[in-house]
Design a protein around this motif. Structure first.
Motif, PDB file in Angstrom:
ATOM      1  N   ASN A 214       0.811  -1.210   0.000  1.00  0.00           N
ATOM      2  CA  ASN A 214       0.000   0.000   0.000  1.00  0.00           C
ATOM      3  C   ASN A 214       0.840   1.253   0.000  1.00  0.00           C
ATOM      4  O   ASN A 214       0.388   2.318  -0.405  1.00  0.00           O
ATOM      5  CB  ASN A 214      -0.926   0.020   1.224  1.00  0.00           C
ATOM      6  N   LYS A 215       2.079   1.131   0.507  1.00  0.00           N
ATOM      7  CA  LYS A 215       2.913   2.324   0.522  1.00  0.00           C
ATOM      8  C   LYS A 215       3.309   2.733  -0.873  1.00  0.00           C
ATOM      9  O   LYS A 215       3.680   3.868  -1.115  1.00  0.00           O
ATOM     10  CB  LYS A 215       4.187   2.042   1.335  1.00  0.00           C
TER      11      LYS A 215
ATOM     12  N   ARG B  12       4.129   9.473  -7.427  1.00  0.00           N
ATOM     13  CA  ARG B  12       5.445   9.086  -6.948  1.00  0.00           C
ATOM     14  C   ARG B  12       6.413   9.161  -8.106  1.00  0.00           C
ATOM     15  O   ARG B  12       6.473   8.292  -8.953  1.00  0.00           O
ATOM     16  CB  ARG B  12       5.364   7.685  -6.385  1.00  0.00           C
TER      17      ARG B  12
ATOM     18  N   HIS C 154      -1.847  12.100   0.159  1.00  0.00           N
ATOM     19  CA  HIS C 154      -1.666  10.757  -0.396  1.00  0.00           C
ATOM     20  C   HIS C 154      -2.350  10.629  -1.734  1.00  0.00           C
ATOM     21  O   HIS C 154      -1.840  10.040  -2.675  1.00  0.00           O
ATOM     22  CB  HIS C 154      -2.241   9.741   0.594  1.00  0.00           C
TER      23      HIS C 154
ATOM     24  N   ARG D 185       1.357   2.136  -3.671  1.00  0.00           N
ATOM     25  CA  ARG D 185       0.249   2.282  -4.601  1.00  0.00           C
ATOM     26  C   ARG D 185      -0.512   3.552  -4.271  1.00  0.00           C
ATOM     27  O   ARG D 185      -0.643   3.918  -3.107  1.00  0.00           O
ATOM     28  CB  ARG D 185      -0.716   1.108  -4.457  1.00  0.00           C
ATOM     29  N   ARG D 186      -1.064   4.166  -5.285  1.00  0.00           N
ATOM     30  CA  ARG D 186      -1.882   5.339  -5.004  1.00  0.00           C
ATOM     31  C   ARG D 186      -3.260   4.912  -4.517  1.00  0.00           C
ATOM     32  O   ARG D 186      -3.781   5.435  -3.563  1.00  0.00           O
ATOM     33  CB  ARG D 186      -1.989   6.232  -6.238  1.00  0.00           C
TER      34      ARG D 186
ATOM     35  N   ALA E  44      -4.983   2.644  -2.538  1.00  0.00           N
ATOM     36  CA  ALA E  44      -4.663   1.632  -1.548  1.00  0.00           C
ATOM     37  C   ALA E  44      -5.656   0.490  -1.628  1.00  0.00           C
ATOM     38  O   ALA E  44      -6.809   0.667  -1.981  1.00  0.00           O
ATOM     39  CB  ALA E  44      -4.688   2.260  -0.155  1.00  0.00           C
TER      40      ALA E  44
END
Lengths: 708, 193
Positions: A401-402, B190, B185, A404-405, A407
């Motif tokens: 999950n860290k 990223r 988030h 992936r956008r 989650a």
């Protein structure tokens, strides 16, 4: 309905009787009743006919194909009966019902003959029943969604399976050590072997349960991809442990070689699939003069890839999936519409039949003489399967999950963990084990696990998920604004990621597309079809959306209608609308459905309007460049920026109306605020007409443009 | 870092850009490569055409608005610096950066929300009117939504958010309605190599 049941009953009963294999050997089949000839092979049943026989029966002549057809008939009628049986499909998944039918048939056969009914032979399963299902899965795989989530899928498939296998194997060994008196002779390697086959999540069972649940596409592709890919890992591990069992001793070197073997098997299957896929694409290029056999090549090449990789002890599943994915785009471009439809229908048909047969055989094979029961072993296996899968999913998700956008939510994790159903692959693998004292225990345990997961987990997953949803809703009800804005942000981020070429994925994808365009498509697609450039595909897509939008004409509603608080039912439907429509953006086809061809039927319908432009494709792209050049200097309207908009506004050619106008009207539909309501009227009225009424659309659009 | 510095010379004002946007040298380089890839005719600037060449963007319901967001008012092309400035909004917030004035950072929560807000607010009047909301809704919810449903959704959204009862959503109301969402988030790409 009653007629259907009577039919079923009349067919099933004699079928069961017929399907009981005779006690003695079948007589030689091809015995010509030649008059006056005494056959000298000594078999007692040869009767020399004294007079001409008017009516005779020779069952053994047709026994093998007859039985096969009867089984398939039984499976298909059961499937039909299932769909006609009212409210049952809502509660009980199809797989459960089929197993129950199998149990029934097996029980009848057992009762009639007092010995075990025919079991599902591993060869028949792996060579005939599994390939159609996997081929169907591979051919209809939603490509973009799959590759976007490939990292996560591989993460779950490879690491998750390893976690499960080792966990279950080692824990079971611990249990065997604890219950020395009854289970003492089960060695560690046996436990690991058992662990490897029982950890396999079965795509067939999983998909059949997901049909009835509302599962969003991302979750669907995760579970589906994981179940497909973990087959490769499972089968390899299984074969590995099996060969370890045959070795006198196992050294560290063997383990290392085993690890290499896993990689070789997986990649080898991949390359075999690629090879055959490209061959199939190339062959389909030349089928224009014999269109009726074009679909055959798809099946032949896929099956060939499967068999070749099985022959080389590589992963057949990987091969066939890769083959299907590779050849799909080229074959679809090369063959005619009808052939495409045939391919898709046949795929669906065969995979449906296969799946049904598998479940029925699972039921039938449960009725056996070879059971051995052991409470600690069976119960601990069940428990351990659940525990290890749940813990594996939780751990892996926490890590992934860290990165992936989107989650993987708790609800999704629950579905992945709880939806890990075992199916026929475990069953066949357990039969293939070399004989050893506790083999029957393994068989029994496997059957129990399969039945438990399919019945208990399969039937309860839907209510449990609904319970979870209710709980989640009670805790934190997202407002409609939140939902809408979140959706907007999701779309925004998807767009930005596309611009940036997110994560190098698009970089590779772009490179592949270039390579594809320059070399592969030229080589593998017929000349006159090559003009179906990617731009045309985009227009196909836009037109499809536009046509869908056309069906919902916006009637002019007074925007200042008095506001009233929305009922909870309405809120729910709003939320469902929002969630469903976001997911339908992210992949081009709706959720994969085993039993229907809806998405492709739509695509077929949408492709028809563009077929007139196939031959004009080249000219079309040509004009586009010309018009781009023309237009670059002039100022460009701010609203509704798109190439299609540009082209349409100055294209005088009536021929291109259909393709050019619909994206334009898509744009105009988005920008009503620049036009007053009076101008909106002609545009929206024109939107009501289908693509066939294109001339009026074109005109109205020109009007709109001129006013700007 | 030493090897990439030679490529960095191609990028004009690299140091200032890095300072302003917070991108690292590696990220900036990667973005520059992407910029050159998108810039098919090598003009050193991107026009809306180049954006539209990204196929998936054409299929995005709000693709047009996203492309527009790259072009500040009145400009026909965007150079690398502006390209990077827009993308800076989507950098993940790193909690470790201790240089002050966090609020002014391009990727602060406020600025991210402002970017999203401006996707709605086409006429730049600082408010999302009902019409603007309806347009976006119509674009996003293509299929199976009737006009009445759209209207009721929009009405409900405005009801929930509109605190000062002016029939439109201001930026502060927009921010408030999203206070429970983890914007950092959700609105971060990223930028890995």
């Amino acid at each position: 309905m009653a007629a259907l049941w009577t039919l079923l009953f009349c067919l099933v009963w004699p079928a069961c009787l017929a399907l009981t294999p005779p006690a003695e050997l079948p007589q030689p089949h091809n015995l010509p009743p030649v008059l006056g000839m005494n056959s000298s092979d000594g078999s007692p049943s040869v009767d020399v006919p004294m007079a001409l026989r008017v009516f005779s029966m020779d069952y053994h002549h047709v026994q093998a194909p007859f039985e096969i057809v009867l089984w398939i008939m039984l499976a298909s009628l059961a499937k039909l009966g299932f769909h006609w049986s009212g409210r049952v499909p809502a509660v009980v998944p199809e797989s459960c019902l089929l197993i129950m039918v199998g149990l029934l048939v097996g029980g009848v056969i057992y009762g009639v003959r007092h010995s075990a009914p025919p079991t599902l032979s591993a060869d028949a399963f792996f060579l005939f029943l599994l390939p159609p299902i996997v081929l169907d899965a591979g051919y209809f795989l939603p490509g973009r969604l799959f590759f976007e989530n490939l990292g996560t899928i591989l993460w779950y498939a490879v690491l998750g399976t390893l976690w499960n296998v080792l966990g279950i194997g080692l824990s079971l060994y611990g249990v065997c050590l604890l219950a020395q008196n009854s289970l003492g002779d089960v060695s560690l390697l046996h436990c690991l072997l058992f662990g490897s086959l029982i950890a396999a999540v079965d795509p067939v069972a999983v998909l059949s349960v997901f049909q009835e649940m509302h599962v969003n596409d991302q979750l669907h592709i995760l579970v589906f991809g994981e179940s497909l890919l973990n087959d490769a890992v499972t089968v390899v591990l299984y074969k590995l442990f099996e060969s370890f069992l045959r070795l006198p001793t196992v050294s560290g070197l063997d383990v290392l070689l085993g690890g290499c073997r896993v990689v070789v098997v997986g990649l080898g299957g991949l390359f075999v699939g690629l090879f055959f896929g490209l061959l199939a694409a190339l062959t389909s290029r030349f089928t224009s003069r014999a269109q009726v056999i074009a679909p055959l090549f798809v099946f032949l090449y896929s099956y060939l890839s499967y068999l070749t990789s099985e022959m080389l002890h590589l992963s057949g599943i990987m091969a066939i999936v890769t083959c299907a994915v590779t050849m799909k785009q080229y074959v679809e471009a090369n063959v005619s519409e009808r052939s495409n439809t045939s391919i898709q229908y046949f795929l669906k048909m065969w995979s449906s039949v296969s799946e049904t047969l598998i479940f029925i055989f699972l039921g039938v094979s449960t009725i056996q003489d070879v059971h051995m029961w052991s409470w600690p072993f069976v119960c601990s296996t069940l428990l351990l399967c659940l525990i290890w899968r749940a813990s594996g999913v939780l751990l892996l998700t926490a890590v992934v999950n860290k990165l992936r956008r989107n989650a993987v939510t708790f609800r999704d994790q629950f579905i992945i963990a709880y939806g890990g159903l075992r199916g026929a692959i475990c069953f066949s693998l357990v039969f293939l084990i070399d004989d050893f004292p506790k083999k029957r225990l393994f068989i029994t345990t496997t059957i129990v696990v399969i039945l438990f997961t399919v019945f208990v987990q399969g039937m309860t997953i839907k209510p449990l998920v609904e319970l979870l949803d209710v709980k989640r809703k009670k805790r934190a009800l997202p407002t409609v604004s939140e939902e809408i804005h979140s959706r907007l942000i999701d779309y925004l981020l998807a767009g930005i990621e596309d611009v940036v070429g997110y994560w190098g994925q698009h970089y590779w994808k772009d490179k592949f597309e270039q390579f594809n365009r320059k070399y592969l498509r030229r080589f593998l697609i017929r000349e006159d079809h090559q003009a179906r450039s990617s731009i045309l595909r985009v227009y196909q897509e836009l037109e499809r959306r536009e046509q869908r939008g056309d069906e919902e004409t916006p009637p002019l509603v007074d925007p200042r209608s008095h506001s009233r608080p929305l009922l909870p039912g309405e809120m729910d439907s709003i939320r469902r609308i929002l969630s469903r429509n976001l997911q339908s953006f992210n992949n081009k086809t709706p959720a994969y459905s085993r039993h229907t061809l809806n998405q492709d039927a739509n695509k077929d319908r949408m492709r028809k309007p563009l077929h007139r432009h196939q031959s004009l494709g080249e000219r079309y792209t040509f004009t586009q460049q010309a018009e781009d050049g023309e237009f670059s200097g002039s100022g460009r309207p701010r609203k509704g920026l798109s190439r299609s908009h540009t082209v349409c506004s100055i294209s005088p050619r009536p021929v291109f109306q259909e393709t050019s106008v619909s994206p334009a009207s898509a744009q105009t539909a988005e920008t009503p605020n620049s036009s007053s309501t009076s101008r909106e009227d002609p545009v929206s009225v024109q939107n009501q007409t289908t693509v066939g009424g294109a001339p009026r659309k074109h005109l109205s659009f020109v009007l709109e443009n001129e006013e700007k | 870092m030493g090897s990439s510095s030679s490529n960095m010379n191609h990028i004009p004002n690299a140091q200032e850009l890095m300072q302003e946007t917070g991108f690292s040298a590696a990220h900036l380089l990667r973005l520059y490569e992407r910029f050159e890839f998108l810039d098919r005719d090598g003009k050193g600037e991107l026009s809306p055409d180049d954006f539209e060449a990204v196929r998936e963007l054409a299929l995005n319901p709000i693709g047009g608005r996203i492309i527009e967001a790259f072009f500040p008012q009145g400009q026909e092309t965007v150079d690398f610096a502006s390209f990077v400035r827009v993308l800076a909004h989507f950098r993940p917030n790193d909690p470790n950066r201790k240089d002050g004035a966090q609020q002014d950072q391009a990727n602060s929560r406020t600025r991210k929300l402002k970017f999203a807000f401006q996707l709605y607010d086409q006429d730049r009047d600082g408010k999302i009117s009902r019409n603007e909301l309806l347009q976006v809704l119509r674009a996003m919810l293509g299929i199976q939504v009737t006009e009445e449903q759209l209207q009721s959704i929009a009405e409900r959204a405005i009801q929930e958010a509109d605190l000062d009862r002016d029939g439109a959503i201001s930026f502060d109301e927009f921010k408030k309605s999203l206070e429970k969402v983890n914007i950092d988030h959700k609105m971060s790409v990223r930028f890995l190599k």
